[in-house]
Motif scaffolding. Structure first.
Motif, mmCIF file in Angstrom:
data_model
loop_
_atom_site.group_PDB
_atom_site.id
_atom_site.type_symbol
_atom_site.label_atom_id
_atom_site.label_comp_id
_atom_site.label_asym_id
_atom_site.label_seq_id
_atom_site.Cartn_x
_atom_site.Cartn_y
_atom_site.Cartn_z
ATOM 1 N N ASP A 1 0.832 -1.212 0.000
ATOM 2 C CA ASP A 1 0.000 0.000 0.000
ATOM 3 C C ASP A 1 0.864 1.258 0.000
ATOM 4 O OD1 ASP A 1 -2.329 -1.388 -0.138
ATOM 5 O OD2 ASP A 1 -2.721 -1.350 2.018
ATOM 6 N N HIS A 2 1.905 1.231 0.810
ATOM 7 C CA HIS A 2 2.782 2.407 0.913
ATOM 8 C C HIS A 2 3.362 2.771 -0.453
ATOM 9 C CE1 HIS A 2 5.652 5.153 2.737
ATOM 10 N NE2 HIS A 2 6.631 4.544 2.107
ATOM 11 N N TYR A 3 3.724 1.752 -1.217
ATOM 12 C CA TYR A 3 4.315 2.004 -2.537
ATOM 13 C C TYR A 3 3.265 1.972 -3.653
ATOM 14 C CZ TYR A 3 8.887 2.037 -0.406
ATOM 15 O OH TYR A 3 9.968 2.382 0.363
ATOM 16 N N GLU A 4 1.988 2.025 -3.219
ATOM 17 C CA GLU A 4 0.859 2.141 -4.157
ATOM 18 C C GLU A 4 0.889 1.073 -5.256
ATOM 19 O OE1 GLU A 4 1.006 6.259 -5.320
ATOM 20 O OE2 GLU A 4 0.059 6.883 -3.457
ATOM 21 N N VAL A 5 1.131 -0.157 -4.816
ATOM 22 C CA VAL A 5 1.111 -1.288 -5.757
ATOM 23 C C VAL A 5 -0.345 -1.744 -5.912
ATOM 24 C CG1 VAL A 5 1.917 -3.648 -6.166
ATOM 25 C CG2 VAL A 5 3.423 -1.985 -5.034
ATOM 26 N N ALA A 6 -0.840 -1.698 -7.125
ATOM 27 C CA ALA A 6 -2.235 -2.097 -7.375
ATOM 28 C C ALA A 6 -2.365 -3.608 -7.189
ATOM 29 C CB ALA A 6 -2.630 -1.697 -8.789
ATOM 30 N N LEU A 7 -3.474 -4.028 -6.604
ATOM 31 C CA LEU A 7 -3.684 -5.463 -6.356
ATOM 32 C C LEU A 7 -4.920 -6.005 -7.061
ATOM 33 C CD1 LEU A 7 -2.744 -5.470 -2.573
ATOM 34 C CD2 LEU A 7 -1.436 -6.497 -4.446
ATOM 35 N N GLU A 8 -5.934 -5.189 -7.177
ATOM 36 C CA GLU A 8 -7.213 -5.652 -7.718
ATOM 37 C C GLU A 8 -7.042 -6.274 -9.114
ATOM 38 O OE1 GLU A 8 -10.448 -2.987 -7.135
ATOM 39 O OE2 GLU A 8 -11.671 -3.985 -8.649
ATOM 40 N N LEU B 1 -5.309 -12.040 3.005
ATOM 41 C CA LEU B 1 -5.276 -10.570 2.932
ATOM 42 C C LEU B 1 -5.231 -10.113 1.464
ATOM 43 C CD1 LEU B 1 -2.779 -9.836 5.870
ATOM 44 C CD2 LEU B 1 -5.245 -9.436 5.848
ATOM 45 N N LEU B 2 -4.491 -10.825 0.632
ATOM 46 C CA LEU B 2 -4.412 -10.473 -0.790
ATOM 47 C C LEU B 2 -5.749 -10.738 -1.489
ATOM 48 C CD1 LEU B 2 -0.843 -11.876 -1.493
ATOM 49 C CD2 LEU B 2 -1.526 -9.483 -1.787
ATOM 50 N N LEU B 3 -6.402 -11.844 -1.107
ATOM 51 C CA LEU B 3 -7.729 -12.149 -1.682
ATOM 52 C C LEU B 3 -8.738 -11.061 -1.333
ATOM 53 C CD1 LEU B 3 -8.342 -15.971 -1.085
ATOM 54 C CD2 LEU B 3 -8.331 -14.777 -3.278
ATOM 55 N N ASP B 4 -8.658 -10.591 -0.074
ATOM 56 C CA ASP B 4 -9.563 -9.516 0.360
ATOM 57 C C ASP B 4 -9.398 -8.268 -0.499
ATOM 58 O OD1 ASP B 4 -10.719 -10.911 2.350
ATOM 59 O OD2 ASP B 4 -9.532 -10.040 3.986
ATOM 60 N N ARG B 5 -8.217 -8.129 -1.076
ATOM 61 C CA ARG B 5 -7.950 -6.950 -1.912
ATOM 62 C C ARG B 5 -8.122 -7.279 -3.393
ATOM 63 N NH1 ARG B 5 -4.779 -3.316 0.805
ATOM 64 N NH2 ARG B 5 -4.923 -2.143 -1.120
ATOM 65 N N HIS B 6 -8.783 -8.403 -3.640
ATOM 66 C CA HIS B 6 -9.197 -8.782 -5.002
ATOM 67 C C HIS B 6 -8.043 -9.153 -5.924
ATOM 68 C CE1 HIS B 6 -12.949 -7.316 -3.472
ATOM 69 N NE2 HIS B 6 -12.452 -6.103 -3.329
ATOM 70 N N ALA B 7 -6.920 -9.582 -5.352
ATOM 71 C CA ALA B 7 -5.857 -10.147 -6.183
ATOM 72 C C ALA B 7 -6.241 -11.588 -6.533
ATOM 73 C CB ALA B 7 -4.530 -10.126 -5.427
ATOM 74 N N THR B 8 -5.654 -12.108 -7.599
ATOM 75 C CA THR B 8 -5.813 -13.521 -7.948
ATOM 76 C C THR B 8 -4.599 -14.219 -7.367
ATOM 77 O OG1 THR B 8 -6.985 -12.912 -9.947
ATOM 78 C CG2 THR B 8 -6.037 -15.140 -9.874
ATOM 79 N N VAL B 9 -4.831 -15.059 -6.350
ATOM 80 C CA VAL B 9 -3.725 -15.520 -5.508
ATOM 81 C C VAL B 9 -3.356 -16.979 -5.767
ATOM 82 C CG1 VAL B 9 -2.924 -15.753 -3.122
ATOM 83 C CG2 VAL B 9 -4.501 -13.905 -3.721
#
Ligand code: NAD
Length: 275
Positions: free
Chosen positions: A144-151, A171-179
């Motif tokens: 988040d600090h380095y504004e890396v997009a996850l969705e 935590l990554l799934l909660d942010r809509h990444a494909t994990v």
């Protein structure tokens, strides 16, 4: 390749934590230790020092390397029931035969500031409020600090421990990444990790991740802390080898580590302010 250091972020978290700690009852963290492992004892001292720096009291309860599991459980239960204690941390390693997860069931989830009680992991998996393990939270804080997009992006986690890999996957799934989660039995690790737009290495194997493991431009977070012969630390990522390929990489030391300690204290200040 950009270097994503954790020091400035850790300092900012400590500053917010100090303000939070000053706004209510003085937070108190109890760290239960049952080891003679020098690296672990050094880490506990560093937590105590950092706690003092932000106005958190840190009690180290040293039961010694011979402590019986029952004694550890009883200590965790006593601290969990103590109104003056807001955060309870069970330091590893533990005496042979003792299971950290089994023992951590004695930590009140409201005081479980390092997400060690299996209930905390279950709540996290269910999307309910819980303290995540500080290391997993630190990875998210750095992204988040380095504004890396996850969705919608492909995130690959190497390691499936309950301390890092599993909670991080949630935590990554909660942010809509494909994990995707890899582990020691994963076949052709490089082929899987090279799919990751975000790659997190948490295997505890020095230099495991080389150029072939990394997609061009990938953001790589190195959680590994492996002791070197000269008394230093090195990560799971071969920083030199991936320098041409990766878009960004966290250093070891100075990346995830300082953010982890800062977040452990932040969780403690939050626990002290829970209604
Ligand atoms: P662990 O030993 O419990 O788990 C390691 C995981 O990596 C396992 O799931 C295993 O299957 C996987 N793995 C091992 N070898 C592999 C390989 N060759 N290929 C693919 N996967 C492999 O370790 P842990 O407690 O999760 O810690 C992982 C690393 O993170 C360690 O280096 C540890 O020191 C470090 N760590 C750092 C911090 C920090 O604050 N920076 C905090 C906690 C842990």
């Amino acid at each position: 390749m950009k270097t994503l250091t954790g020091k400035a972020l850790a300092a900012a978290i400590r500053e917010r934590t100090q303000a939070e700690a000053a706004s209510g009852p003085q937070p108190r963290l109890a760290v239960v230790v049952a080891t003679a492992d020098e690296a672990s004892l050094w880490y506990v001292r560093s937590i105590a020092k950092a706690a003092a720096g932000v106005g958190i009291v840190c009690d180290v309860v040293d039961l010694g390397p011979e402590a019986a599991p029952e004694q550890i459980t009883a200590t965790l239960a006593r601290l969990s029931a103590d109104d003056h204690v807001h955060g309870v941390l069970l330091q590893t390693p533990l005496p042979a035969g003792a299971s950290a997860q089994e023992l951590a069931t004695a930590i009140d989830p409201r005081k479980d500031v390092d997400g060690a009680n299996p209930l905390s992991l279950g709540r996290l998996a269910a999307g309910l409020p819980a303290f995540p393990p500080a290391t997993a939270a630190a990875v998210m804080a750095l992204l988040d600090h380095y504004e890396v997009a996850l969705e919608g992006r492909r995130a690959v986690v190497v390691g499936r421990s309950t301390v890092v890999g599993k909670p991080l996957a949630h935590l990554l799934l909660d942010r809509h990444a494909t994990v995707t989660v890899c582990h020691s039995r994963t076949r052709d690790l490089a082929a899987v990790t090279a799919q990751g737009e975000v790659l997190v290495a948490a295997a505890g194997r020095a230099g495991l991740i080389g150029a072939a493991h990394v997609a061009p431009g990938a953001v790589v977070i190195d959680v590994g802390t492996n002791p070197t012969a000269d008394g230093g630390l090195t990560g799971d990522v071969d920083a030199e080898a991936v320098a041409e390929t990766a878009g960004a990489l966290t250093p070891v030391p100075g990346g995830v580590g300082p953010v982890t300690t800062a977040l452990l204290l932040r969780h403690t200040a939050r626990a002290a302010n829970l209604p």
